[in-house]
Design a protein around this motif. Structure first.
Motif, short mmCIF file in Angstrom:
data_model
loop_
_atom_site.label_atom_id
_atom_site.label_comp_id
_atom_site.label_asym_id
_atom_site.label_seq_id
_atom_site.Cartn_x
_atom_site.Cartn_y
_atom_site.Cartn_z
N ASP A 290 0.82 -1.22 0.00
CA ASP A 290 0.00 0.00 0.00
C ASP A 290 0.85 1.27 0.00
O ASP A 290 0.31 2.37 0.04
N TRP A 291 2.16 1.13 -0.02
CA TRP A 291 3.04 2.29 0.00
C TRP A 291 2.94 3.06 -1.30
O TRP A 291 2.75 2.48 -2.38
N PHE A 292 3.09 4.37 -1.22
CA PHE A 292 3.06 5.24 -2.38
C PHE A 292 4.15 4.82 -3.37
O PHE A 292 5.31 4.65 -2.99
N GLY A 293 3.78 4.64 -4.63
CA GLY A 293 4.73 4.30 -5.68
C GLY A 293 5.06 2.83 -5.80
O GLY A 293 5.79 2.43 -6.70
N VAL A 294 4.54 2.00 -4.90
CA VAL A 294 4.84 0.57 -4.89
C VAL A 294 3.65 -0.20 -5.45
O VAL A 294 2.51 0.03 -5.06
N THR A 295 3.94 -1.12 -6.36
CA THR A 295 2.91 -2.01 -6.89
C THR A 295 3.35 -3.45 -6.64
O THR A 295 4.52 -3.78 -6.89
N CYS A 296 2.44 -4.26 -6.15
CA CYS A 296 2.72 -5.67 -5.89
C CYS A 296 1.85 -6.54 -6.78
O CYS A 296 0.74 -6.14 -7.15
N ALA A 297 2.34 -7.72 -7.08
CA ALA A 297 1.54 -8.69 -7.82
C ALA A 297 0.48 -9.25 -6.87
O ALA A 297 0.78 -9.58 -5.72
N LEU B 90 8.23 -0.14 -8.91
CA LEU B 90 8.52 0.99 -8.04
C LEU B 90 8.61 2.23 -8.93
O LEU B 90 9.51 2.34 -9.76
N ASN B 91 7.64 3.11 -8.78
CA ASN B 91 7.58 4.32 -9.60
C ASN B 91 7.56 5.54 -8.68
O ASN B 91 6.53 5.88 -8.10
N LEU B 92 8.71 6.18 -8.58
CA LEU B 92 8.84 7.38 -7.76
C LEU B 92 9.29 8.56 -8.63
O LEU B 92 9.98 9.47 -8.16
N SER B 93 8.89 8.56 -9.89
CA SER B 93 9.28 9.61 -10.81
C SER B 93 8.65 10.95 -10.41
O SER B 93 7.58 10.99 -9.81
N TYR B 94 9.39 12.03 -10.72
CA TYR B 94 8.92 13.40 -10.47
C TYR B 94 8.58 13.67 -9.00
O TYR B 94 7.66 14.40 -8.70
N MET B 95 9.34 13.08 -8.09
CA MET B 95 9.07 13.27 -6.67
C MET B 95 10.02 14.28 -6.03
O MET B 95 9.86 14.61 -4.87
N GLY B 96 11.02 14.72 -6.76
CA GLY B 96 11.98 15.66 -6.19
C GLY B 96 12.85 15.04 -5.12
O GLY B 96 13.29 15.73 -4.20
N LEU B 97 13.12 13.74 -5.23
CA LEU B 97 13.93 13.04 -4.24
C LEU B 97 15.41 13.30 -4.50
O LEU B 97 15.85 13.41 -5.65
N VAL B 98 16.18 13.37 -3.42
CA VAL B 98 17.63 13.52 -3.51
C VAL B 98 18.24 12.45 -2.62
O VAL B 98 17.77 12.21 -1.50
N GLY B 99 19.28 11.81 -3.11
CA GLY B 99 19.96 10.80 -2.31
C GLY B 99 20.76 9.84 -3.16
O GLY B 99 21.12 10.16 -4.31
N THR B 100 21.06 8.69 -2.60
CA THR B 100 21.80 7.65 -3.30
C THR B 100 20.94 6.39 -3.37
O THR B 100 19.99 6.23 -2.58
N ILE B 101 21.28 5.53 -4.30
CA ILE B 101 20.54 4.27 -4.45
C ILE B 101 21.37 3.15 -3.83
O ILE B 101 22.45 2.83 -4.33
N ASP C 134 11.16 3.15 -11.95
CA ASP C 134 11.17 4.49 -12.55
C ASP C 134 11.51 5.50 -11.47
O ASP C 134 10.69 5.81 -10.60
N LEU C 135 12.73 6.00 -11.54
CA LEU C 135 13.21 7.02 -10.61
C LEU C 135 13.56 8.29 -11.37
O LEU C 135 14.34 9.12 -10.88
#
Length: 123
Positions: free
Chosen positions: A70-77, A86-97, A111-112
């Protein structure tokens, strides 16, 4: 003589079914619980490597109190409740993977885009 092969066959079938019902369902259930926990841990490690979350989406929604699927941007089968997208595009996130995302073994879409991920991550 026909009764002897039927007797052997009859004794073999319950033994196989008995083994199946005794050993397979708990193993399958345990694997499913372990896998979603692995997915959740991987995503929480990713969240820990976010240094700026412009809209606080991850801070507000990605919590052990909320089911991972149920988390934002997460889809489960729906069939096995594993993270597939995992789709977190256009979120303005900053960091490392972090390398933990590699543990999302059922992930088919990531999609990041339009965020600012940089450098190397240490774990």
């Amino acid at each position: 003589m026909k009764s002897q092969p039927n007797g052997v066959h009859f004794l073999f079938v319950p033994t196989v079914l008995d083994l199946f019902y005794r050993f397979m369902p708990p193993t399958i259930a345990a694997a499913e619980v372990h896998n979603i926990n692995t997915d959740q841990s991987s995503l929480l490690a990713f969240k820990d490597h976010i240094t700026y979350d412009a809209n606080n989406f991850l801070a507000k929604n990605w919590s052990v109190k909320t089911p991972t699927c149920d988390w934002f941007g997460v889809t489960c089968a729906s069939s096995h409740l594993r993270v597939t997208s995992l789709n977190l595009s256009y979120m303005g996130l900053v960091g490392t993977i972090p390398p933990h995302l590699g543990n999302l073994s059922f992930l088919m879409e990531l999609d990041l885009s339009n965020n600012s991920f940089h450098g190397f991550s240490s774990w």
